[in-house]
Design a protein around this motif. Structure first.
Motif, PDB file in Angstrom:
ATOM      1  N   GLY A 165      -8.631  10.245  38.629  1.00 32.62           N
ATOM      2  CA  GLY A 165      -7.395  10.754  38.052  1.00 32.62           C
ATOM      3  C   GLY A 165      -7.498  12.182  37.574  1.00 32.62           C
ATOM      4  N   THR A 166      -8.708  12.648  37.330  1.00 30.69           N
ATOM      5  CA  THR A 166      -8.877  14.006  36.799  1.00 30.69           C
ATOM      6  C   THR A 166      -9.496  14.975  37.805  1.00 30.69           C
ATOM      7  OG1 THR A 166     -11.023  13.360  35.872  1.00 30.69           O
ATOM      8  CG2 THR A 166      -9.093  13.155  34.439  1.00 30.69           C
ATOM      9  N   ASP A 167     -10.207  14.461  38.764  1.00 37.12           N
ATOM     10  CA  ASP A 167     -10.884  15.318  39.742  1.00 37.12           C
ATOM     11  C   ASP A 167     -10.180  15.170  41.094  1.00 37.12           C
ATOM     12  OD1 ASP A 167     -12.508  16.747  41.382  1.00 37.12           O
ATOM     13  OD2 ASP A 167     -14.365  15.756  40.791  1.00 37.12           O
ATOM     14  N   PRO A 168      -9.574  16.238  41.630  1.00 41.60           N
ATOM     15  CA  PRO A 168      -8.857  16.129  42.908  1.00 41.60           C
ATOM     16  C   PRO A 168      -9.775  15.826  44.089  1.00 41.60           C
ATOM     17  CG  PRO A 168      -9.017  18.422  42.208  1.00 41.60           C
ATOM     18  CD  PRO A 168      -9.503  17.598  41.065  1.00 41.60           C
ATOM     19  N   LEU A 169     -11.078  16.061  43.924  1.00 40.82           N
ATOM     20  CA  LEU A 169     -12.003  15.803  45.025  1.00 40.82           C
ATOM     21  C   LEU A 169     -12.525  14.373  45.014  1.00 40.82           C
ATOM     22  CD1 LEU A 169     -14.135  19.088  44.968  1.00 40.82           C
ATOM     23  CD2 LEU A 169     -12.103  18.574  46.349  1.00 40.82           C
ATOM     24  N   ALA A 170     -12.251  13.626  43.925  1.00 40.20           N
ATOM     25  CA  ALA A 170     -12.847  12.297  43.785  1.00 40.20           C
ATOM     26  C   ALA A 170     -12.386  11.344  44.876  1.00 40.20           C
ATOM     27  CB  ALA A 170     -12.506  11.720  42.409  1.00 40.20           C
ATOM     28  N   ARG A 171     -11.087  11.409  45.253  1.00 39.09           N
ATOM     29  CA  ARG A 171     -10.602  10.461  46.266  1.00 39.09           C
ATOM     30  C   ARG A 171     -11.260  10.691  47.624  1.00 39.09           C
ATOM     31  NH1 ARG A 171      -6.258  13.893  45.176  1.00 39.09           N
ATOM     32  NH2 ARG A 171      -5.428  15.095  46.953  1.00 39.09           N
ATOM     33  N   GLY A 187     -12.808  14.215  59.632  1.00 40.42           N
ATOM     34  CA  GLY A 187     -11.390  14.100  59.336  1.00 40.42           C
ATOM     35  C   GLY A 187     -11.100  14.164  57.849  1.00 40.42           C
ATOM     36  N   THR A 188     -11.945  13.510  57.066  1.00 38.70           N
ATOM     37  CA  THR A 188     -11.759  13.527  55.613  1.00 38.70           C
ATOM     38  C   THR A 188     -11.930  14.935  55.060  1.00 38.70           C
ATOM     39  OG1 THR A 188     -12.543  11.251  55.437  1.00 38.70           O
ATOM     40  CG2 THR A 188     -12.586  12.578  53.433  1.00 38.70           C
ATOM     41  N   VAL A 189     -12.956  15.641  55.523  1.00 33.95           N
ATOM     42  CA  VAL A 189     -13.178  17.010  55.059  1.00 33.95           C
ATOM     43  C   VAL A 189     -12.017  17.919  55.469  1.00 33.95           C
ATOM     44  CG1 VAL A 189     -14.677  19.025  55.271  1.00 33.95           C
ATOM     45  CG2 VAL A 189     -15.681  16.742  55.054  1.00 33.95           C
ATOM     46  N   GLU A 190     -11.528  17.775  56.695  1.00 32.18           N
ATOM     47  CA  GLU A 190     -10.407  18.590  57.166  1.00 32.18           C
ATOM     48  C   GLU A 190      -9.156  18.300  56.336  1.00 32.18           C
ATOM     49  OE1 GLU A 190      -8.562  21.497  59.286  1.00 32.18           O
ATOM     50  OE2 GLU A 190     -10.679  20.927  59.323  1.00 32.18           O
ATOM     51  N   GLN A 191      -8.924  17.024  56.046  1.00 33.55           N
ATOM     52  CA  GLN A 191      -7.759  16.676  55.216  1.00 33.55           C
ATOM     53  C   GLN A 191      -7.864  17.298  53.832  1.00 33.55           C
ATOM     54  OE1 GLN A 191      -7.238  12.486  54.713  1.00 33.55           O
ATOM     55  NE2 GLN A 191      -5.282  12.679  53.662  1.00 33.55           N
ATOM     56  N   MET A 192      -9.083  17.288  53.256  1.00 35.02           N
ATOM     57  CA  MET A 192      -9.289  17.879  51.935  1.00 35.02           C
ATOM     58  C   MET A 192      -8.988  19.381  51.968  1.00 35.02           C
ATOM     59  SD  MET A 192     -12.805  18.221  49.754  1.00 35.02           S
ATOM     60  CE  MET A 192     -13.372  19.431  50.948  1.00 35.02           C
ATOM     61  N   LEU A 193      -9.456  20.083  53.013  1.00 39.82           N
ATOM     62  CA  LEU A 193      -9.209  21.533  53.116  1.00 39.82           C
ATOM     63  C   LEU A 193      -7.731  21.830  53.321  1.00 39.82           C
ATOM     64  CD1 LEU A 193     -12.279  22.562  55.325  1.00 39.82           C
ATOM     65  CD2 LEU A 193     -12.005  22.791  52.846  1.00 39.82           C
ATOM     66  N   ASP A 194      -7.055  21.013  54.147  1.00 41.77           N
ATOM     67  CA  ASP A 194      -5.621  21.206  54.353  1.00 41.77           C
ATOM     68  C   ASP A 194      -4.858  21.042  53.042  1.00 41.77           C
ATOM     69  OD1 ASP A 194      -6.043  21.684  56.988  1.00 41.77           O
ATOM     70  OD2 ASP A 194      -5.541  19.654  57.667  1.00 41.77           O
TER      71      ASP A 194
END
Length: 257
Positions: A165-171, A187-194
């Motif tokens: 809930g506090t860290d946007p990278l946690a999910r 795919g997960t890394v690309e989604q995070m960068l997008d």
């Protein structure tokens, strides 16, 4: 001559000082089960006879012991063998102490050691009971362990959800920790960068809107109007106003003229 005396000697053989009676059954409380009783008798001379008791005395002691034991065990549950055995020992001790004084056929002093055992059907019932108690206790321990582990697991998940809930990278970290393959990792890394680029673009757009709003608004007029309204309120309340700094950027129109 001595051999003839030995051959025709009818003197009874002496009774040993320790005698094991044949085991016998004694009823337990309710007379549904019977204890199995073994008794060892011991005797010593009382002074009334210098040698040993005869068979008649031994038979009488046997009858007294059996009656005493059976009368005592009737008051005890077959599943309380230790308590019944202790009560039988006390009862035999008291009864045999009184025998030389109350029975003229008894001339020796007697003592008895009794051991009680469970019959096989009662022994099986006790085994079944103890086995069921063990199963109940084992299930209780298993349930407690399961609850403790669930509580520990819940605490771990609680921490994970708080971090998510506090860290946007946690999910994204959770997805990677779940064992994603190589393609899924990319795919997960690309989604995070997008998502990061999208968030940055939205932030820049918001800053631009704020800047444009400030550019079109006359901030100087807003500040002067607010200051003038505050001074007017002080005058109506009769509160003396402090002297303005002649070099102050914001002064009322009256003071500036």
């Amino acid at each position: 001559m001595f051999s003839l005396i030995q051959r025709f000697d009818t003197t009874p053989a002496p009774i040993p000082e320790d005698i094991d009676l044949p085991p016998f059954a004694a009823p337990a409380l309710g007379e549904v089960f019977d204890f199995t009783v073994a008794v060892r008798l011991s005797w010593r001379s009382s002074g009334r006879r210098a040698l040993w008791p005869d068979q008649a005395e031994l038979d009488q002691i046997d009858r007294i012991v059996r009656r005493t034991v059976r009368a005592t065990t009737r008051g005890h549950s077959v599943f309380e063998v230790e308590a019944a055995e202790a009560a039988v020992g006390r009862a035999l001790g008291q009864r045999l102490d009184d025998v030389p004084r109350t029975d003229p056929e008894i001339v020796c002093r007697w003592s008895a050691l009794a051991e009680l055992a469970l019959p096989e059907d009662a022994r099986q019932a006790r085994r079944d009971h103890l086995s069921e108690m063990y199963r109940i206790e084992a299930r209780a321990r298993e349930t407690k362990l399961r609850v403790d582990k669930l509580r520990e697991s819940g605490e771990v998940w609680k921490v994970l959800l708080q971090e998510a809930g506090t860290d946007p990278l946690a999910r994204y970290a959770v997805r990677l920790a779940a064992g994603a393959g190589d393609g899924e990792v990319a795919g997960t890394v690309e989604q995070m960068l997008d998502q990061s680029r999208k968030d940055a673009e939205e932030l820049l757009l918001l800053v631009a809107k704020i800047t444009e709003a400030q550019r079109t608004a006359d901030v100087h007029d807003i500040v002067l109007a607010s200051d003038e309204a505050l001074r007017t309120a002080f005058k109506r309340l009769g509160i003396p106003l402090p002297q303005s700094d002649p070099d102050a950027m914001f002064r009322s129109l009256d003071e500036a003229s």
